[in-house]
Design a protein around this motif. Structure first.
Motif, PDB file in Angstrom:
ATOM      1  N   UNK A 185      -0.945  -5.884  -9.445  1.00  0.00           N
ATOM      2  CA  UNK A 185      -1.047  -4.588 -10.115  1.00  0.00           C
ATOM      3  C   UNK A 185      -1.953  -3.597  -9.387  1.00  0.00           C
ATOM      4  N   UNK A 186      -2.990  -4.088  -8.697  1.00  0.00           N
ATOM      5  CA  UNK A 186      -3.888  -3.173  -7.972  1.00  0.00           C
ATOM      6  C   UNK A 186      -3.123  -2.366  -6.932  1.00  0.00           C
ATOM      7  N   UNK A 187      -1.993  -2.868  -6.484  1.00  0.00           N
ATOM      8  CA  UNK A 187      -1.176  -2.134  -5.513  1.00  0.00           C
ATOM      9  C   UNK A 187      -0.345  -1.051  -6.188  1.00  0.00           C
ATOM     10  N   UNK A 203       0.805  -1.229   0.000  1.00  0.00           N
ATOM     11  CA  UNK A 203       0.000   0.000   0.000  1.00  0.00           C
ATOM     12  C   UNK A 203       0.838   1.279   0.000  1.00  0.00           C
ATOM     13  N   UNK A 204       2.100   1.185   0.338  1.00  0.00           N
ATOM     14  CA  UNK A 204       2.934   2.389   0.369  1.00  0.00           C
ATOM     15  C   UNK A 204       3.081   3.025  -1.015  1.00  0.00           C
ATOM     16  N   UNK A 205       2.976   2.217  -2.057  1.00  0.00           N
ATOM     17  CA  UNK A 205       3.085   2.750  -3.416  1.00  0.00           C
ATOM     18  C   UNK A 205       1.942   3.734  -3.683  1.00  0.00           C
ATOM     19  N   UNK A 238      10.947  -1.706  -1.593  1.00  0.00           N
ATOM     20  CA  UNK A 238      10.809  -3.153  -1.433  1.00  0.00           C
ATOM     21  C   UNK A 238       9.526  -3.655  -2.084  1.00  0.00           C
ATOM     22  N   UNK A 239       8.462  -2.868  -2.009  1.00  0.00           N
ATOM     23  CA  UNK A 239       7.207  -3.272  -2.656  1.00  0.00           C
ATOM     24  C   UNK A 239       7.397  -3.358  -4.167  1.00  0.00           C
ATOM     25  N   UNK A 268       6.079  14.051  -9.975  1.00  0.00           N
ATOM     26  CA  UNK A 268       5.259  14.333  -8.792  1.00  0.00           C
ATOM     27  C   UNK A 268       5.428  13.226  -7.750  1.00  0.00           C
ATOM     28  N   UNK A 269       5.502  11.985  -8.203  1.00  0.00           N
ATOM     29  CA  UNK A 269       5.694  10.872  -7.278  1.00  0.00           C
ATOM     30  C   UNK A 269       7.056  10.966  -6.595  1.00  0.00           C
ATOM     31  N   UNK A 270       8.055  11.360  -7.337  1.00  0.00           N
ATOM     32  CA  UNK A 270       9.400  11.532  -6.772  1.00  0.00           C
ATOM     33  C   UNK A 270       9.392  12.648  -5.727  1.00  0.00           C
TER      34      UNK A 270
END
Length: 129
Positions: free
Chosen positions: A73-75, A6-8, A58-59, A40-42
């Protein structure tokens, strides 16, 4: 080993904050759209503390090494945002990892004792101030 998939999702504020019109004009397979998203993610990732950064990486490593990218993929991409299907999922994950770290992701053997944790935790993402 615990993997926190979920961290992604926490890095997708850019997408989740878009208006419907902006989402209609966003094409995840388009290089310029993906570059904006990854930038933006960075920026979000750079605010995380070391433990949260490690959990994101790690994810991604786990999903790439799993042999079942479709299954996890949903993660990776939030389904709350109506997006086109990512055409090359392994490449997407490698590009994201490289954007976050500046290096290629390692292929790791996580072994049989992986525990998938379906929660961010009681305190949320560890964000440095």
């Amino acid at each position: 080993m615990k993997i926190f998939l979920d961290y992604i999702h926490e890095m997708y504020y850019y997408l989740l904050s878009m208006s419907d019109d902006d989402l209609d004009d966003f094409y995840i397979n388009d290089e310029s759209c993906r570059t904006k998203l990854f930038n933006a993610m960075k920026a979000d990732f750079d605010t995380y503390g070391p433990e949260s950064k490690q959990r994101v990486l790690e994810a991604i490593e786990f999903i790439l090494s799993s042999g079942d990218i479709e299954g996890y993929w949903r993660a990776v991409v939030p389904h709350a945002a109506p997006l086109d299907e990512v055409e090359d999922k392994p490449s997407y994950l490698r590009e994201l990892y490289k954007k976050l770290t500046g290096r290629e992701p390692p292929l790791r053997d996580f072994g049989p004792d992986v525990q998938l944790v379906d929660a961010i935790g009681p305190n949320g993402i560890d964000v440095r101030l």
